[in-house]
Design an enzyme around this catalytic site. Structure first.
Site, PDB file in Angstrom:
ATOM      1  N   GLY A 102      -6.898  36.640  10.606  1.00  0.00           N
ATOM      2  CA  GLY A 102      -7.330  35.797   9.493  1.00  0.00           C
ATOM      3  C   GLY A 102      -7.430  36.393   8.183  1.00  0.00           C
ATOM      4  O   GLY A 102      -6.574  36.454   7.557  1.00  0.00           O
ATOM      5  N   ARG A 103      -8.571  37.031   7.863  1.00  0.00           N
ATOM      6  CA  ARG A 103      -8.969  37.372   6.469  1.00  0.00           C
ATOM      7  C   ARG A 103      -7.714  38.437   5.970  1.00  0.00           C
ATOM      8  O   ARG A 103      -7.482  38.577   5.027  1.00  0.00           O
ATOM      9  CB  ARG A 103     -10.091  37.858   6.392  1.00  0.00           C
ATOM     10  CG  ARG A 103     -11.294  36.986   6.175  1.00  0.00           C
ATOM     11  CD  ARG A 103     -12.827  37.612   6.465  1.00  0.00           C
ATOM     12  NE  ARG A 103     -12.867  38.388   7.798  1.00  0.00           N
ATOM     13  CZ  ARG A 103     -13.908  39.356   8.112  1.00  0.00           C
ATOM     14  NH1 ARG A 103     -14.693  39.359   6.818  1.00  0.00           N
ATOM     15  NH2 ARG A 103     -14.120  39.607   9.341  1.00  0.00           N
TER      16      ARG A 103
ATOM     17  N   GLN B 208      -2.752  23.019  12.110  1.00  0.00           N
ATOM     18  CA  GLN B 208      -3.849  23.009  12.954  1.00  0.00           C
ATOM     19  C   GLN B 208      -4.380  21.651  12.613  1.00  0.00           C
ATOM     20  O   GLN B 208      -4.689  21.350  11.440  1.00  0.00           O
ATOM     21  CB  GLN B 208      -4.995  24.132  12.825  1.00  0.00           C
ATOM     22  CG  GLN B 208      -6.199  23.925  13.474  1.00  0.00           C
ATOM     23  CD  GLN B 208      -7.406  24.881  13.084  1.00  0.00           C
ATOM     24  OE1 GLN B 208      -7.945  24.500  11.977  1.00  0.00           O
ATOM     25  NE2 GLN B 208      -7.654  25.615  13.745  1.00  0.00           N
TER      26      GLN B 208
ATOM     27  N   ARG C 142      -7.445  25.952  19.779  1.00  0.00           N
ATOM     28  CA  ARG C 142      -8.125  26.957  19.547  1.00  0.00           C
ATOM     29  C   ARG C 142      -9.641  26.872  20.009  1.00  0.00           C
ATOM     30  O   ARG C 142      -9.924  25.604  19.808  1.00  0.00           O
ATOM     31  CB  ARG C 142      -8.123  27.302  18.193  1.00  0.00           C
ATOM     32  CG  ARG C 142      -9.088  28.320  17.613  1.00  0.00           C
ATOM     33  CD  ARG C 142      -8.664  28.825  16.122  1.00  0.00           C
ATOM     34  NE  ARG C 142      -9.797  29.367  15.305  1.00  0.00           N
ATOM     35  CZ  ARG C 142      -9.358  30.560  14.888  1.00  0.00           C
ATOM     36  NH1 ARG C 142      -8.193  31.276  15.327  1.00  0.00           N
ATOM     37  NH2 ARG C 142     -10.150  31.370  14.323  1.00  0.00           N
TER      38      ARG C 142
ATOM     39  N   TYR D 290     -16.724  22.112  15.219  1.00  0.00           N
ATOM     40  CA  TYR D 290     -15.932  20.815  14.887  1.00  0.00           C
ATOM     41  C   TYR D 290     -16.089  19.926  16.048  1.00  0.00           C
ATOM     42  O   TYR D 290     -16.598  20.120  16.963  1.00  0.00           O
ATOM     43  CB  TYR D 290     -14.738  20.937  14.041  1.00  0.00           C
ATOM     44  CG  TYR D 290     -14.962  21.889  12.843  1.00  0.00           C
ATOM     45  CD1 TYR D 290     -15.632  21.298  11.761  1.00  0.00           C
ATOM     46  CD2 TYR D 290     -14.660  23.218  12.825  1.00  0.00           C
ATOM     47  CE1 TYR D 290     -15.765  22.259  10.779  1.00  0.00           C
ATOM     48  CE2 TYR D 290     -14.850  23.911  11.762  1.00  0.00           C
ATOM     49  CZ  TYR D 290     -15.492  23.402  10.611  1.00  0.00           C
ATOM     50  OH  TYR D 290     -15.488  24.331   9.433  1.00  0.00           O
TER      51      TYR D 290
END
Length: 357
Positions: free
Chosen positions: A312-313, A98, A224, A177
């Site tokens: 993810g987590r 990424q 993404r 971002y």
């Protein structure tokens, strides 16, 4: 009915299942943004995922957001990543890098440089710095003539990623971002060709993706996105129309995928699914919010037309997450206090499921 455990053809890759490990910042890089042997072990432990997407990797020095994150803009960076990708491949996995340019979500204490952004508008909240969390500074607004070089930085990093052995790259266009800042209506106050209208606000994203496709090919390029996400104070006007316009521009580039976070209402997300002709990776959220998404959330989105599901987590404390999902085994919760602490504890030490004797 499509299952999480069906294989899937993604560009030149055959994924053995539809489980994607989502990118997650872990701040374990060595001085200078070099990848480490511990990172090789961490990703190799999770190689049963259909696809791994690495933590965010900065494409240039000013693009670094947090201390302890890795880079992909020097030959030394490339060399440090090769053992990581080799370890994943040796364990039968596939991994995309990424590429993450933090833009205004950074601090001079981290990089030695003033952060840059579309406009001189600071992020909302405290950013990570070597001494802890401190207020986000005012970024320097990029001159119009500078912007193409920052779009090209994603392509430069993508070339290095492929040289380092990654199977492809994902541009981080989400979570407040740099790409997300250009899409925004309050972080981007420009009046030139990169601001104002929807067409102008998507321009930077399209240029960054187009440059990356030209560098490494569409089949090795994903992006993404977090429609309406609101991270770091980013706001968007006309979110459905904004992302519809963006996907329309990207549709002709034959990308590997788009990766959507469930940061807006289902109606908008389903409209984007219908508008996107290629592979959709969906990052669902659990209805209760704080709880990580689970099998039911994944199956729901597969039924709604997603092709791949990212977690993810759940991958942090469950390196064998695919097996746990396949066999309905317990999912171990991760300790949030150790997400960013450094070291190997709660990074390499979470075990695979131990079956009763």
């Amino acid at each position: 009915m499509t299952s999480l455990f069906d294989n899937y053809r993604l560009g030149d890759l055959t994924l053995p299942n539809r489980v994607v490990m989502a990118p997650m910042t872990r701040v374990r890089a060595a001085t200078g943004g070099l990848a480490t042997p511990a990172m090789a072990t961490y990703y190799a432990q999770r190689a049963t995922a259909g696809l791994i997407v690495s933590e965010g990797v900065q494409p240039n020095a000013v693009g670094q957001s947090n201390p302890g994150t890795p880079g992909l803009y020097t030959d030394e960076h490339v060399g440090s990543w090769r053992p990581v990708t080799a370890a994943v491949h040796a364990n039968g996995g596939r991994i995309f890098a990424q590429i993450m340019h933090g833009g205004r979500v950074s601090h001079p204490d981290t990089t030695g440089l003033q952060p840059v952004g579309p406009s001189a508008v600071p992020a909302v909240g405290d950013v990570f710095a070597p001494t802890g969390r401190i207020p986000a500074p005012v970024p320097r607004a990029l001159d119009t003539a500078e912007i193409p070089a920052h779009a090209e930085s994603y392509a430069d990093a993508a070339r290095r990623a492929v040289d380092a052995g990654f199977d492809g790259v994902e541009l981080h266009g989400a979570n407040g971002y740099l790409i997300s800042q250009f899409l925004s209506s309050n972080a981007n106050l420009r009046t030139d060709r990169y601001g104002g209208s929807l067409r102008n606000r998507i321009r930077f994203a399209v240029e960054a993706v187009s440059a990356t496709v030209a560098a490494v090919g569409g089949s090795r390029t994903g992006i993404r996105l977090s429609p309406g996400g609101g991270f770091w104070g980013v706001e968007e006007t006309e979110t459905p129309a904004l992302y519809a316009a963006l996907l329309d521009e990207l549709a002709g580039l034959d990308l590997a995928y788009i990766h959507l976070e469930a940061t807006t209402d289902d109606e908008t997300l389903l409209d984007l699914r219908r508008a996107w002709p290629g592979t959709l990776v969906m990052n669902p959220v659990h209805p209760s919010g704080p709880k990580p998404a689970g099998p039911a959330d994944a199956e729901r989105w597969l039924g709604l037309g997603a092709d791949l599901i990212s977690f993810g987590r759940a991958f942090l404390a469950n390196p064998d997450l695919v097996e746990r999902l396949r066999n309905a085994l317990p999912i171990t919760p991760a300790d949030e206090n150790t997400y960013f602490q450094g070291g190997d504890r709660d990074y390499l030490t979470y075990p695979a499921y131990r079956y009763p004797a």
